[in-house]
Design an enzyme around this catalytic site. Structure first.
Site, PDB file in Angstrom:
ATOM      1  N   HIS A 484       0.821  -1.219   0.000  1.00 57.92           N
ATOM      2  CA  HIS A 484       0.000   0.000   0.000  1.00 57.92           C
ATOM      3  C   HIS A 484       0.851   1.265   0.000  1.00 57.92           C
ATOM      4  O   HIS A 484       0.332   2.366  -0.211  1.00 57.92           O
ATOM      5  CB  HIS A 484      -0.922  -0.002   1.223  1.00 57.92           C
ATOM      6  CG  HIS A 484      -2.240   0.678   0.980  1.00 57.92           C
ATOM      7  ND1 HIS A 484      -2.471   1.487  -0.108  1.00 57.92           N
ATOM      8  CD2 HIS A 484      -3.413   0.665   1.685  1.00 57.92           C
ATOM      9  CE1 HIS A 484      -3.698   1.960  -0.059  1.00 57.92           C
ATOM     10  NE2 HIS A 484      -4.300   1.473   1.020  1.00 57.92           N
ATOM     11  N   ASP A 488      -2.157   2.261  -4.573  1.00 54.43           N
ATOM     12  CA  ASP A 488      -3.373   2.725  -3.908  1.00 54.43           C
ATOM     13  C   ASP A 488      -4.473   1.670  -4.023  1.00 54.43           C
ATOM     14  O   ASP A 488      -4.443   0.799  -4.901  1.00 54.43           O
ATOM     15  CB  ASP A 488      -3.851   4.041  -4.520  1.00 54.43           C
ATOM     16  CG  ASP A 488      -2.882   5.186  -4.262  1.00 54.43           C
ATOM     17  OD1 ASP A 488      -2.179   5.123  -3.226  1.00 54.43           O
ATOM     18  OD2 ASP A 488      -2.823   6.113  -5.078  1.00 54.43           O
TER      19      ASP A 488
END
Length: 513
Positions: A484, A488
């Site tokens: 992450h 995204d």
């Protein structure tokens, strides 16, 4: 005149600290003699003489920081006679220092009338960034007849298992390393009597091997690399309380930094724990972890500690691919000689999705993002030794048949322990198929430094709603674990939708949509 330079130090390692030189300027050296040891944050690397000669000049002194390719010393052409005198004057001292004789050529032994020369079997190169391995079980006993290229012993590294081949036909007369010993490329592990015929009751070589292998007597003075000693002095760390991981228990720079991060007392208190394992129940069996299993464990845990891992899920209707395989399987096998499997469709689907979402094909390097404009797909393979991930390179340029052939080739090598280091390095994305073992759903762990891994699962018929009707379809759950920090949530979900669309409508792969 030959320049002695800093070799490649492994992935992401760009500099090292010079340790103590084993020879002085003007000394004669033989080929493969260890000249100096370089220490990095990860490993210690021995720099050996590439040829016999005289060490005419030392450029980098002990404690200097050097980069890859930097000049360490100059090696001039030496007097062969002087070199021979040196090796014959103090053979025992040289063996104690290097762990083996430095002579490359077969060693004549006139005392054995029934055989020829003694020929040394050495550890071969084990791949880029691999500097040591652990001796496994010997495949040949002392006194046994051996053939040229016959495997004598297996050396296990962090990544692959390497066999040491017999250099000549003859009899295994001596073993210089035993199971569990740590060895480096170029080290001598055995001596073979060329063309010899040794009686079955000749085990006399084993005591000789034991005489050359014991560790030197422990010294009251703590052994430490110069960089470690400097850190200890600056930070007031007691080196005697640090457990050294370098050669002969030497404290390395990495050991000193770990002690500094966790407090000098932590290593001392933690050190006795491995020496006093819990008492086993009579019904239990304790087996030492293999080097490969330890590496897998450490890398998986490092990936969890480093990346901000998250997993998103979807499911795909496999009807279209199953119908295509059924319709064209016979013609495909007749033309290409391999069966059309599911993995080639998944590889192609992932490549298309990676082109749309390049962050999943990138990696973080320090404060930079490295975007990769190539598609080398890692395909996880389960073996008896553990999970390995060989790489299908240039998957975007390959046909379905080419991918199937390559996966079969790599899978066979993996199970036979024949994979090379190059065949397991450099993947940009990984696919892991737990479905072949019956897994219905899982969250795969990233194969660092990659930013994404696709988990495939069991195909199972389930009721699904389709155009207002409940129908039975062969469905597969898909799981994408991603970092992450670089990917995204929207990108991860979009990537998985692209894979789903390509699997449910394989014609999209033909039209590149």
């Amino acid at each position: 005149m030959t320049d002695i330079k800093v070799p490649e130090l492994g992935e992401s390692v760009s500099e090292a600290t010079v340790g103590a030189w084993n020879f002085a300027e003007g000394d004669a050296v033989n080929k493969d003699d260890i000249l100096v040891e370089l220490e990095t944050d990860k490993v210690s690397i021995e720099v050996r003489a590439e040829e016999a000669g005289t060490l005419t000049k030392i450029v980098a002194a002990e404690g200097d920081t050097v980069e890859i390719g930097a000049k360490l010393a100059e090696l001039g052409s030496g007097d062969a006679a002087a070199s021979e005198d040196t090796s014959t004057e103090e053979p025992a001292e040289e063996d104690a220092h290097t762990g083996a004789s430095a002579d490359e050529a077969p060693v004549p032994d006139d005392s054995a009338g029934e055989g020829g020369n003694l020929v040394e079997a050495k550890i071969p190169e084990m791949g880029e960034s691999v500097t040591e391995g652990t001796v496994g079980a010997w495949l040949v006993d002392v006194g046994a007849a051996v053939k040229k290229d016959q495997a004598l012993v297996e050396i296990e590294t962090d990544k692959v298992a390497v066999e040491v081949p017999c250099p000549v036909d003859g009899v295994l007369e001596e073993r210089s390393a035993e199971e569990g010993d740590t060895v480096s490329p170029g080290d001598i592990v055995a001596k073979i009597r060329e063309g010899g015929s040794v009686p079955a009751a000749e085990p006399k070589a084993e005591p000789a091997a034991e005489e050359t292998s014991p560790e030197p007597a422990p010294s009251s003075e703590v052994k430490a690399m110069p960089s470690a000693a400097r850190i200890a002095e600056e930070e007031n760390i007691d080196l005697s309380k640090i457990e050294g991981t370098g050669k002969d228990g030497r404290v390395t720079k990495g050991d000193a930094l770990k002690a500094l991060d966790g407090g000098a007392e932590a290593p001392a208190s933690a050190a006795p724990a491995p020496a006093a394992p819990r008492e086993d129940d009579p019904r239990e069996e304790r087996v030492k972890m293999t080097r490969l299993r330890r590496t897998i464990a450490n890398r998986l845990k490092d990936a969890q500690n480093t990346a901000a891992m998250l997993t998103t899920f979807n499911e795909a209707d496999m009807s279209a691919i199953m119908a295509a395989r059924k319709q064209h399987q016979d013609a495909f096998v007749a033309k290409h000689g391999v069966k059309l499997g599911f993995m080639s469709f998944f590889v192609k689907a992932c490549v298309n999705a990676l082109k749309d979402i390049p962050n999943v094909n990138a990696e973080i390097d320090g404060e930079d993002i490295v975007y990769k404009n190539y598609y080398d797909m890692g395909v996880a393979v389960s073996t008896e030794r553990g999970l390995v991930v060989p790489v299908v390179r240039g998957a975007d340029t390959m046909s379905l048949a080419d991918i199937e052939k390559k996966i079969i080739e790599l899978g066979t090598k993996a199970r036979d322990g024949k994979l090379t280091i190059d065949e397991m390095q450099g993947a940009t994305f990984t696919l892991s198929n737990g479905g072949i073992f019956g897994s219905l759903l899982s969250t795969p762990i990233l194969n660092a430094p990659q930013s994404g891994i696709l988990g495939m699962h069991k195909i199972q018929e389930r009721p699904v709603a389709e155009n207002g009707q409940v129908v039975i379809r062969p469905m597969m759950y898909l799981a994408l674990s991603y970092d992450h920090r670089i990917v995204d949530g929207k990108e991860a979900v979009t990537f998985l939708v692209r894979v789903k669309e390509a699997l449910e409508d394989p014609q999209r792969l033909l039209f590149d949509i």
